[in-house]
Write an enzyme that holds these catalytic residues in place. Structure first.
Site, short mmCIF file in Angstrom:
data_model
loop_
_atom_site.label_atom_id
_atom_site.label_comp_id
_atom_site.label_asym_id
_atom_site.label_seq_id
_atom_site.Cartn_x
_atom_site.Cartn_y
_atom_site.Cartn_z
N GLY A 1 0.80 -1.21 0.00
CA GLY A 1 0.00 0.00 0.00
C GLY A 1 0.84 1.26 0.00
O GLY A 1 1.97 1.27 -0.46
N LEU B 1 -3.83 -5.50 -5.63
CA LEU B 1 -2.77 -4.50 -5.48
C LEU B 1 -1.55 -5.06 -4.74
O LEU B 1 -1.68 -5.59 -3.65
CB LEU B 1 -3.35 -3.33 -4.68
CG LEU B 1 -2.38 -2.20 -4.40
CD1 LEU B 1 -2.00 -1.47 -5.66
CD2 LEU B 1 -2.99 -1.26 -3.37
N ASP B 2 -0.37 -4.93 -5.30
CA ASP B 2 0.89 -5.33 -4.66
C ASP B 2 0.96 -6.82 -4.38
O ASP B 2 1.78 -7.27 -3.59
CB ASP B 2 1.14 -4.57 -3.34
CG ASP B 2 1.21 -3.08 -3.56
OD1 ASP B 2 1.49 -2.67 -4.70
OD2 ASP B 2 1.00 -2.34 -2.60
N GLU B 3 0.08 -7.62 -5.01
CA GLU B 3 0.11 -9.04 -4.73
C GLU B 3 0.35 -9.89 -5.97
O GLU B 3 0.17 -11.11 -5.94
CB GLU B 3 -1.19 -9.46 -4.03
CG GLU B 3 -1.37 -8.74 -2.72
CD GLU B 3 -2.34 -9.39 -1.78
OE1 GLU B 3 -3.06 -10.32 -2.20
OE2 GLU B 3 -2.36 -8.98 -0.61
#
Lengths: 279, 279, 279, 279
Positions: B197, B223-225
């Site tokens: 995040g 997101l970000d994964e």
């Protein structure tokens, strides 16, 4: 199902991977993992295959593979038994200690069958782990006799590998030539080829380097110039003196030696001239 | 002789390597380098082979290989042409700058065909390298319109890959779903999954970590994964504040992104579920 | 409030920190950060203090401090203005490119006021960033004349530091002696003292090392033996050839040079004999 | 001459360094090494000074310093005696083994006065080094009783620090609150804050990270969220499964714990809110 490691080494040629894997396939062996490398400068081929299956006729498999490869090929099919290590030491405990600990805990797939010192300092450590310790003091023998004593002590325990774990005495060509290349592994307390020879931490201090390291290598009769198996480094700064460099360096030495020995025990290391192929 | 990269991906089975290398061999193609991996948890097979030879009948080779593999196998034979990159940016110059420099010097096997900003700050930098810059300011459009504008701008330049080089706006599932998985590459300014995040350097400062990092990954709608391609870290200490953490982190970000893009351009990266296989 | 850097260097003695900080305190200057080091082997004292306050009477402060220190003390009080860099190059773009990018983006607290090449290859790159480029080709001049031309070109732009950013020509003692020690900074493409001299990546390939590195150092008339400012390394393996070693090494070179220059620009580097103190 | 460590911690103010070093100077104490840090976000001052001289009147020195500092200052003057460690373990040998080895060889300035297990597996290892081992099996007691037994066993040996060397049971707030903050040190087998909680290597495998790490931290009643002392990482790849990740991670864990304990034993670690200052 049993697992074995197939090691192949020969002159490079087209179709080698196909030929070898074909043979394995035809014998019902499954390739779990395979790594290969062909050198460009001298056209050598190296392959390590982890096989799973029934190895009752392993002699036949090896012969079949050899027959398909260029002349002079080396092929072996190794089981995963615990190997036998003989460790040579002087006074410093950290490398021997790490090997003893990992052998004891099972993290090293080897038994340390004997420790040989040219000083008696580490007898207590070896004996804690119930490993026989033999000491041939530099002071008690001529250089030749001491080396012969050590050699005989090694040979009596029939090790797969001899580990020089901070053995601080230069070995003669005669000693080194007594063993096949690849059997003697040394840890050198510098990032080779920087600081070859004696007192590398003192040399590093004088030069003002910002990183120090350690190098594990096979022993050849060129001191500190054998094929490198593993290296690592740590950052240092102007606050370090030769003693604190050595203390910090010890942690790198023991880890580099451990990783190198682990790679060798896993049959992941080929000698390629004066270099290594490490899968 | 020409070189091409053969990529194979299928359900694991015995004899796959033999079958594929046999076919190459029968077409006179030499395997210069080969890497393969079979996952244990879901039995997937991945192989990358660098081949040398005559690829006039490459379609036939691919069909032949496919016929021998389990159903659903993906096989491709890629040439080494320079790929086309479209880079999305906001205000920070370092990642874009690194890609421009390496493309310019030839160290990156790709042309940057367009830079798209949601701020105008980096127009000057792109234009120094004669790369067209298009700007769709957050402030000038609704979120949906801005995204659509960016998507259209991307599609007009027909890139092989879209690089989010510190593009500081969350993309909608619609945007992400418009592109095949593997086409969008993001650099995240933390060692994921730590500090997902916003404001990871500020989070790192508050947590008092002794190491910070960066992560390059394929973009998925979590997101970000997405699948991680490359990560690296540097040591920090109590003297760092959020600004100096960010400054130090920028150097890691640009190098991690560069290495990830290089790996992708070399066809060394397979997507394996939510992970990657990187040869 | 203004910030300045107080640098002190003198023979070691008891009470130095107290004396210096006392003086600062008495002038209403606050110490935001302070680092000091006293060498044991030759009893030298080095201190760097970041001060905050009013420096109207800075000359007086310096005199007062000097009066309290052992004879021969060096004391300076530096403001944080952007410094002037002159960069010498040959053909490789990566180090120059990194410096230009970071100067452009503001991450380097310096202006690159001139680039001088002994080949013309990097003119285009310098000019993209509006930096004047002068070329004195090896082929066009005698060795002495070429060096003199470069020296004059440097002196015309009056730089604070001269950066040898892969300048691939050995400088004469006359050239080096023309500048004060500490003004010339070089990046060497090996982990010194390993692989001094020419073709370090080729040397590294032949030796089969598992780690390569780069070294930024001040230039003295002993080639590759000046005080080391910064070093870093990356892991490599048997798959690397001299070209891919060089490509991987370039990323280390540019980062090591950048970090070294940043440290020097921050007044964090003292020269201590043939070593450095880097705070 | 004797050496001692002066530790100072107080609200930041101008002139602190001058005041403290002045006092040392007036008592004939020489500062061999000094590190200080003032936090910007909450204006705390931390200083560690290595002093050399005669400490006969150390109580007086401390009082004098305290009198010059802001109210609430903590000042201590520690000698360099070997400290007492109590180590808590479960089944994994590597962290305990490393501490035992380094204590035995003298590389750790501490005696391990007792090992306490919640399983009996490591009794043999402790006893090899003549360290008393006490076991309070999870299975033999209620959770409360087992914790109480462990606490009593700790208190009986009066340690300076309690090291949780892979003690795989969550401690209750009551247990943790029984000891002053800074007395309990834990090694967590991930690069915190990534993969908090159970099975971090399995979590790392599922996420497909390219780097794994370990974190040594002081224990607070927020699990895995105490002040971080030391972290380190190693690179991994798709070939690692949870078991080989764990095996590789063990080497990092033992080194991170060793370095953290060494730093604490050298009085180099201050607790600063939920972070640390490590000189």
């Amino acid at each position: 199902m049993e697992k074995r490691i197939l090691l192949t080494e020969c002159a490079d040629a087209t179709g080698l991977i196909a030929k070898i894997t074909d043979t394995c396939f035809s014998h019902g062996l499954n390739v779990i993992r395979q790594d290969q490398f062909a050198s460009r400068e001298d056209s050598k081929f190296f392959m390590r295959s982890v096989l799973e299956g029934d190895f009752a006729n392993s002699g036949e498999i090896i012969s079949e593979i050899k027959a398909k490869l260029p002349e002079g090929a080396k092929v072996s099919l190794n089981d995963l038994r615990r190997r036998r290590l003989c460790v040579l030491v002087t006074k410093e405990a950290h490398c021997l200690g790490e090997l003893l600990m990992k052998s004891y805990s099972g993290a090293l797939n080897a038994d340390i069958v004997k420790v040989i010192g040219n000083h008696d300092d580490l007898r207590g450590l070896a004996e804690k782990f119930d490993v026989p310790f033999e000491c041939y003091e530099n002071a008690d023998y001529s250089r030749e006799d001491q080396e012969r004593k050590v050699m005989e002590a090694i040979d009596r325990c029939d090790p797969d590998y001899v580990i020089l774990a901070k053995y601080m005495r230069i070995l003669s060509p005669g000693f080194i030539g007594h063993y096949p290349l690849g059997k003697l592994i040394n840890i050198h307390h510098s990032f080779l080829p920087a600081f070859m020879g004696a007192k590398p931490y003192y040399q590093a201090f004088c030069r003002g380097v910002k990183i120090i390291g350690a190098t594990a290598h096979f022993v050849t009769d060129n001191l500190d110039e054998g094929p490198i198996i593993e290296q690592d480094v740590i950052k240092v700064n102007h606050r370090y003196d030769p003693d604190t460099l050595a203390k910090a360096g010890h942690d790198v030495e023991q880890m580099v030696l451990l990783r190198a020995v682990n790679k060798v025990l896993d049959d992941k290391v080929f000698i390629h001239g004066n270099k290594t192929v490490v899968f």
